[in-house]
Design an enzyme around this catalytic site. Structure first.
Site, PDB file in Angstrom:
ATOM      1  N   ASP A  42      -4.827  -4.306 -14.340  1.00 46.12           N
ATOM      2  CA  ASP A  42      -4.182  -3.509 -15.386  1.00 46.12           C
ATOM      3  C   ASP A  42      -2.681  -3.818 -15.398  1.00 46.12           C
ATOM      4  OD1 ASP A  42      -3.113  -1.412 -17.035  1.00 46.12           O
ATOM      5  OD2 ASP A  42      -4.914  -0.244 -16.636  1.00 46.12           O
ATOM      6  N   SER A  95      -3.982   1.139 -22.311  1.00 45.59           N
ATOM      7  CA  SER A  95      -5.087   0.681 -21.463  1.00 45.59           C
ATOM      8  C   SER A  95      -6.446   1.153 -21.968  1.00 45.59           C
ATOM      9  CB  SER A  95      -4.890   1.165 -20.021  1.00 45.59           C
ATOM     10  OG  SER A  95      -3.771   0.533 -19.463  1.00 45.59           O
ATOM     11  N   THR A 148      -9.191   2.847 -17.869  1.00 47.53           N
ATOM     12  CA  THR A 148      -9.892   1.564 -17.804  1.00 47.53           C
ATOM     13  C   THR A 148     -11.377   1.725 -17.446  1.00 47.53           C
ATOM     14  OG1 THR A 148      -7.785   0.563 -17.197  1.00 47.53           O
ATOM     15  CG2 THR A 148      -9.756  -0.787 -16.886  1.00 47.53           C
ATOM     16  N   GLU A 299     -11.388  -2.873 -11.228  1.00 45.68           N
ATOM     17  CA  GLU A 299     -10.025  -2.755 -11.746  1.00 45.68           C
ATOM     18  C   GLU A 299      -8.990  -2.611 -10.636  1.00 45.68           C
ATOM     19  OE1 GLU A 299      -8.607   0.947 -13.288  1.00 45.68           O
ATOM     20  OE2 GLU A 299      -7.093  -0.005 -14.531  1.00 45.68           O
ATOM     21  N   HIS A 308       5.106  -0.018 -14.670  1.00 46.43           N
ATOM     22  CA  HIS A 308       5.717   1.100 -15.400  1.00 46.43           C
ATOM     23  C   HIS A 308       6.970   1.594 -14.677  1.00 46.43           C
ATOM     24  CE1 HIS A 308       3.092   2.134 -18.747  1.00 46.43           C
ATOM     25  NE2 HIS A 308       2.022   1.961 -17.977  1.00 46.43           N
TER      26      HIS A 308
END
Ligand code: MG
Ligand code: ZN
Length: 537
Positions: A42, A95, A148, A299, A308
């Site tokens: 991600d 996402s 996700t 993931e 972020h």
């Protein structure tokens, strides 16, 4: 486990082949390629992969010791495409929407999971695999109800509806679900610290904090057991679980630990939380029991979170954690011709990059070549020294967690001096008092919007520019720590959010099956191609 000799589509394909007296290539693929492993980093844009590759190849004390990353190995042996991730009505994606593109193979609305552009539920690749008699699994190092994984086994209008997503996911019922997110599975009364809390503490072993986000008294752990899941909460429990049954592992109240915390505890005896690699191993042990094949999504979700927070040290450790899981999958598929592996991202996060600057200029040196006779080798800029990679690796706390820890100190102790000391004790890159003050500074929110989940804050951390792209207060203070170190790290960030940057798609498997993943793609296409593999079309 379920066993079906052939899926309906495969039978149709073979009948058609028999009728025209030739081998239908589709049917051949369907029979041979029965497993699909999708691995999503991600927020892992090409820049993030570049950080991992630079660290692996160039860090003076790289953990790879000259060996290639698993991402490199899959790229070298498989094929590489690049894919746009935007939704049909915008340039940048979130996402939930991107995972829906991958899960559904069609357009999907922003911030929603598992629904089509009209807002109707739509069959995900995981549900399709189930329908065709395959086993299915979801693994994430965030929480199982997060955007996700949710997009593969839930159908909800917004990603924030994690209580509803948890119910959906149990209803869909993948054979394996391993992640964090316990708080969406336990009754609201857990918060009263009474009997429900004690029972949950007993069940989980008390290794992590317990609370509930539910508004009702549903106990989804018990409901899961009634649906034949073995429910586990520690690494040992997970490893002890039978390989021939359904498994729900919830190893944290909310998110699983971050990459730095994992790196620090990886070799500790008695570590209770499984790693992404260990969860992937267990998922493959279970899913590979099914003769009809399986679909597994793994993931690495905190690559996005570190990005972020514009936190490069944590980002490096997240990438290392993902590559460790990919390495296991690489080992697992050796010698197999029945499995396709797709490694990709849902989008890039942060607009991350090493850059050159004038902050730390080099002295001119000499080059022996004739062109430099009578002339020194000089450069106008500092192009980022390799030592930066090793220093990044040594960061010993994530900046988001460090800032949270700082806020938990007594008000009187929340001083720039203490912040400076705290940051410097966890980083090879040092900040001074003025830097600490800049990290703590606030200003009025010029985008204030009453009641809005992000824009509703009256003040925001003071960032020199792009204020509208830094909307999460805690994460922005973390980002400001990195900004104050930029002169030393040569690292710049463009945003606290996502960018449009096309992401890599790495596909490995039988040549004719992975060929379509090469070239310029869109994630809707990637999703459709993966559904073709699962359905044998
Ligand atoms: Mg995610
Ligand atoms: Zn994100």
């Amino acid at each position: 486990m379920k066993h079906k000799l052939l899926s309906g589509n495969a039978i149709l394909g073979m009948t058609a082949a028999a009728m025209i007296g030739a081998v239908a290539p589709q049917a051949a693929i369907a029979e041979r390629t029965k497993n699909l492993i999708l691995m999503i980093g991600d927020g892992m844009g090409p820049q993030q992969i570049g950080l991992l590759e630079l660290y692996a190849r160039e860090a003076p004390d790289s953990k790879y010791n000259g060996n290639p990353t698993a991402i490199t190995k899959f790229s070298d042996e498989g094929i590489l495409g690049f894919s746009l991730t935007n939704p049909h009505d915008a340039l940048v994606v979130d996402s939930a929407c991107s995972a829906s593109h991958l899960a559904l193979g069609i357009d999907a609305p922003l911030e929603a999971v598992g629904i089509d552009a009209n807002g109707d539920p739509y069959e995900t690749i995981l549900e399709m695999a189930q329908r065709l008699g395959k086993s299915t699994g979801l693994v994430s190092d965030t929480r199982i109800t997060h955007a996700t994984p949710a997009a593969f086994a839930a159908h909800q209008p917004h990603r924030s509806l994690e209580n509803e997503i948890a119910v959906d996911m149990l209803g869909v019922g993948p054979d394996v679900m391993l992640s964090g997110g316990l708080r969406y599975f336990v009754p609201a009364s857990v918060n009263d610290k009474g009997d429900a809390y004690e029972a949950l503490k007993e069940r989980t072993g008390g290794g992590f904090r317990l609370s509930s986000k539910r508004k009702d008294e549903r106990n989804l752990l018990e409901e899961a057991e009634n649906l034949d899941y073995t429910v586990v909460h520690t690494l040992n429990q997970m490893n002890d679980a039978q390989d021939d049954g359904k498994l729900l592992g919830l190893f944290a109240n909310s998110a699983m630990m971050d990459g730095i915390a994992y790196s620090r505890s990886a070799n500790e005896p008695g570590r209770e939380q499984p790693s992404l690699r260990e969860m992937t191993m267990k998922a493959l042990d279970i899913l590979s029991q099914d003769e009809d094949g399986f679909f597994l999504m793994v993931e690495a979700g905190q690559i996005d979170w570190a990005s972020h927070n514009n936190d490069p040290g944590t980002l490096l450790h997240e990438l290392l954690r993902f590559d460790e899981a990919i390495e296991y999958v690489y080992e697992w598929v050796q010698g197999r011709d029945d499995t396709v592996v797709v490694v990709t991202a849902d989008h890039e996060t942060g607009g991350f990059g090493f850059s050159y600057s004038i902050a730390d200029l080099h002295e001119p040196t000499e080059l022996p070549g004739s062109v430099y006779a009578g002339r020194s080798f000089d450069r106008n800029f500092d192009y980022a020294r390799k030592e930066i990679l090793s220093k990044l690796y040594k960061q010993s706390d994530d900046w988001f967690g460090l800032w949270l820890g700082f806020l938990r100190k007594d008000k009187a102790d929340q001083t720039p001096e203490n912040l400076m000391e705290l940051v410097n004790s966890h980083s090879e890159f040092k900040i001074d008092l003025e830097d600490a003050k800049a990290i703590m500074a606030k200003q009025p929110n010029p985008y204030f919007s009453e009641g809005h989940v992000f824009a509703g804050q009256e003040t925001l951390p003071k960032i020199a520019d792009y204020q509208a792209f830094y909307m999460v207060t805690l994460g922005t203070h973390a980002a400001l720590i990195s900004r104050q170190m930029a002169d030393q790290t040569n690292i710049t960030w463009a945003t606290g959010g996502h960018t449009h940057t096309p992401v890599n798609v790495i596909a490995w498997g039988p040549e004719e099956t992975i060929d379509p993943f090469s070239g310029a793609l869109h994630h809707v296409e990637v999703g459709a191609l993966m559904k073709d593999i699962i359905s044998g079309e």
